[in-house]
Scaffold this motif. Structure first.
Motif: not given
Lengths: 595, 595
Positions: A399-411, A452-459, A529-536
């Motif tokens: 959840l950490t990369p999702i919280a970071k990236a989704f949260g900040t994109d939402v911001g 980088i968060q998206a890459i972290d999530l996937v890899l 990676a990036t669309p996947y993180l957004r999807l999650a």
């Protein structure tokens, strides 16, 4: 003016994140609902009354530097003094050093509040939390004795010194050099950039945590060590000794968070008072293991950056809603409701398009909030080595990369929508809506870009638990969806169906990426990676809104918002899935465009 | 630094917009490809060499005001002088008054270039074009004789004075008052806000077009008249007489376009030199028909604002691409291509996630560009009353809100992505990426917010031609899709299928909205307006990219980009369609959240 959404936050913490259940089963120590409520209420008061009024002046004046001396905006020094007097800095530190040791989920909640009031101010204490964590986890006993109590109370502040001009996302390239001194300490030489609160006038001393490389270190990230470098050396009796050989060379001129000084720091140019060149420091943890220590800081910091997105989004929503209720233009069309609109101009909130914008803002904010709290709660449950705790640990990592990236994109998205609701006023700086976008825009970049968060999530995160980490999470989310379906409440509309489709998209995308990874086709995995993180983020966030609505079906507004998100915003998951599963080939083919 | 994408622009004009065909059939006068190319090449040179270097100083210094005197940034006055010397201002004006009368499509193209170089500078001349159009279409012969030549050459500039504090999107609320004088002129009293280039030091005189209300005017928008109010009254011999009773009270402090003065204008506070209170003006067109005159200005202005989005997006793409080619971080994963990445750090453009971002930027920019040019071309063909011309007129009306809103949303999205590609550097003002976002952010707001554009599209444009305007357009777009299918070129991948699905989504959404309108269910139609406009923009833009690719299949890059857009970005149309057709109920239910 920002008002902390204490009720929403308490509800998301207790009914959605898992903290409520942990409190009932005794998993979260002696934290009670009353205490939780009291802390958040008081934090909300401090944020609204003390911090928020200084956000605009911070933006206008910014931090300034002259000859290495940094002055924070008018009133900010006093605000910081009030902040530590109120004990706010000590909320999360270890109890042995004066901290209250409260759960990370609660820390995420209070940081959301600070960020809603003034992201630029809250950033300093956020970095101090990271320093406390790194020293508490990896520092020597001496180091803890000298520094922790001061950092926990906030008497001193901490910083994180990672980036160099040639080493941003890729730390393997860093060249700051550490030399061993005879007494077990080190001398540091080099230049660090983008150092947040690297210099300021809040505290007598500043504790820098600095990544550097020893002369005999292996190449790449396995040769990086973490050093503690105080601005002033600390004497035996705890008093401050000579100025260390570290200074702020200049401040950056930034798009936003003007109140927060972003420094270029020079270590070891011979301008200290220690009688020798090189900034004197001590290794945190072992030599060449700096990256692991840094990740201790970084993981929670990533969650906290996610709360920046949520806090700013909440502030933007509140500001836009207040404006839309006041501002009258045009006569709203409400024919579909079978009722005639009243004569004269309507508040713009009644216009369907403005309502859609505001509801989108509110839904995304609530979704991102729930994810950050769920992430915080997973971190809280992850201590230890038994199987349940390992599962929580995997969840926290997932959840950490999702919280970071989704949260900040939402911001960023919500702050930009907030400007739009204001019309022309949104572009005028005095309104404050534009500042929120300018401030929010850094959060998808620092602490690991969202790419980088998206890459972290996937890899790194998808392969956890033998590739089942996301699958287990989806299974858990699916139980909520089944409960929504079972509730059969008309207020949910098509929510269950929409959530089911979104989770199916998430599963399909996950399976696709796991297969790509298994086939060593990293290129294809990374392309998605990036669309996947957004999807999650979208899918999980929408489920969390529904989970909250289920917990209190009497609150029609929560149910209606969950339904709005499911029926209006989740359609995107099919497109995101398709980008993951069908997008890589055309992306690869189109590289010639960029050649 | 910005370089005008002359080749892309010429190609989009000639192979995509319809202008190429019109040139072949002689429908566009004596415009030749050589002339087109020469104009755009020379415009590109002027933009890159003269304008672009002054964009940053314009942002940093901004326009300043003291005692009603406005000073533009350093070098801008000379730039404006060079601008009129070069004949750039006269490119589009009527030939009778010194203009070159070039097509609107070409005007859109050159304005894209000016906006890419400096949106804040280009905004002034853009407003002058609007003033020329209004006076040419509705002004008296005397008015034309006195003002048009000066405005066409650029010796004087024009402004548009619509907004008042209580009257923004809703002009029915405006209160600026006009009183009749004995000689057929009028006295104007009132305050106007957000007046772009309302006062400046570029020209000796400024020609304000001002909406105001006569004492005996009907209520609402049917009682609004348009007046021409010069800053200095013009004598019989053409020389400047006394200062009129109009002044700049203050400038706004804005998020972006700092070089462009945004004025609060006060009419009639008695500070002029005419010997009487009230700003002296003359009615443009008939009394109480001001709104129609204003829409003459406004329609082309909306298209031009769309080009602001495209111009800034192009500039953001160029800047991000240049950075991504230079900046090295990490070793790119290219396993999927069956080749090992070279040792050491790769240019970040090679990382799949960065490539995705850049290709998204390029595709959206190209799509928006094609729409603005197609809109311009439709305007060019719309003069006259025969059936073909009425069809072009409908097309122009249909495309105008899409060109404005889709173009400006793309501007903001692409500028924000450009920041992201820069990482930390993107947040530092010196880089210039942040300025592009700050500048772009106004374009979705002014000249009718994008919400207003969406409402215009649904309520006023869809019903055109008995509700067939969009259907005819889709039919035309579908022939391109069939040609893509027929080409059967492997480089197109799944492009034909993806475009077919997107057009089907557009048709379904259109049918749904037309049915809602037919059922007098405006609420439902309005609830879907914004997603519908986005859907139309994405689908049309993607078809245009494919049309361009078809025109020159040897250009693999164009085909690959069209395919990237179709396979990666068009998935969104299904979600947008669903928002239109299934979103209104949950939106209506969720209104309680905002209550």
């Amino acid at each position: 003016m920002y008002t902390a959404p204490v009720e929403d936050i308490v509800f998301a913490l207790t009914a959605v994140s898992g903290l409520g259940e942990a409190m009932r089963t005794g998993e979260s120590g002696d934290l009670t609902l009353d205490l939780l409520d009291a802390i958040l209420t008081e934090a909300g008061r401090f944020a609204s009354e003390e911090m928020a009024p200084l956000a605009a002046v911070g933006d206008r004046q910014g931090a300034t530097a002259q000859n290495g001396v940094v002055t924070t905006p008018e009133g900010w020094r006093d605000l910081y003094a009030a902040w530590i007097d109120g004990g706010w800095n000590a909320l999360t530190g270890p109890a042995d050093f004066g901290g209250q040791g409260l759960p990370v989920a609660l820390s995420a909640a209070v940081f959301e509040i600070w960020n809603g009031a003034s992201m630029a101010f809250a950033l300093g204490p956020m970095l101090t939390v990271g320093a406390v964590e790194a020293i508490a986890a990896h520092g020597s006993d001496t180091m803890k004795r000298i520094y922790l109590e001061k950092l926990v109370s906030g008497a001193w502040m901490g910083t994180m010194n990672l980036t160099e001009p040639q080493a941003g996302s890729d730390l393997s390239a860093l060249t700051t050099r550490a030399e061993r001194r005879d007494d077990g300490s080190y001398r540091i030489f080099g230049t660090k950039i983008y150092i947040t609160y690297g210099e300021h006038d809040f505290t007598d001393n500043i504790v820098h945590l600095v990544l550097a490389r020893l002369p005999d270190a292996p190449a790449g990230v396995k040769g990086i060590s973490l050093f503690l470098v105080p601005k002033f050396l600390v004497q035996e009796d705890g008093s401050l000794g000579p100025r260390n050989d570290v200074k702020c060379h200049a401040l950056e001129h930034k798009l936003g968070i003007h109140g927060s000084p972003t420094c270029t720091m020079i270590y070891g140019d011979g301008t200290g008072e220690t009688g020798e060149a090189g900034a004197i420091g001590w290794v945190v943890g072992e030599e060449n293991k700096g990256l692991a220590c840094m990740f201790t800081m970084m993981n929670n910091a990533r969650l906290h950056v996610g709360t920046q997105g949520v806090g700013v989004a909440e502030a933007a929503y509140q500001k836009a809603l207040a404006y839309a209720r006041e501002r009258r233009q045009g006569r709203a069309t409400r024919l579909g409701q079978g009722e005639a609109a009243p004569q004269g101009m309507s508040p713009i909130v009644e216009h369907p398009d403005v309502a859609r914008t505001l509801l989108t803002m509110k839904a995304l904010t609530g979704a991102a909030r729930a994810i950050t709290f769920a992430c915080g709660h997973a971190i809280d449950r992850a201590h230890g080595e038994d199987e349940a705790q390992r599962t929580w640990s995997d969840r926290a990592h997932l959840l950490t990369p999702i919280a970071k990236a989704f949260g900040t994109d939402v911001g960023v998205d919500v702050a930009s929508l907030g400007i739009q609701v204001h019309g022309g006023m949104g572009f005028i700086e005095e309104t404050g809506a534009a500042q929120l976008l300018r401030d929010a825009r850094i959060a998808p970049i620092y602490e690991g870009t969202n790419g980088i968060q998206a890459i972290d999530l996937v890899l790194r995160k998808l392969p956890l638990a033998g590739g089942t980490a996301m699958g287990s999470y989806v299974t858990e989310l699916a139980t909520v969806v089944e409960a929504v379906r079972g509730a059969n409440h008309p207020g949910f509309g098509r929510t269950a169906e929409a959530l089911t489709e979104a989770l199916a998209d998430l599963v399909a995308a996950t399976d696709f990426l796991l297969a790509a990874l298994a086939g060593k086709d990293s290129e294809t995995a990374l392309a998605g990676a990036t669309p996947y993180l957004r999807l999650a983020g979208l899918a999980a966030g929408a489920v969390y809104l529904a989970k909250g609505a289920l917990a209190d079906p009497a609150r029609e507004d929560r149910m209606a918002l969950a339904r709005f998100m499911a029926e209006n915003l989740l359609g995107e998951t099919a497109a995101l899935k398709s980008r993951v599963t069908n997008g890589a080939a055309s992306l690869a083919a189109a590289r010639i465009v960029l050649a």
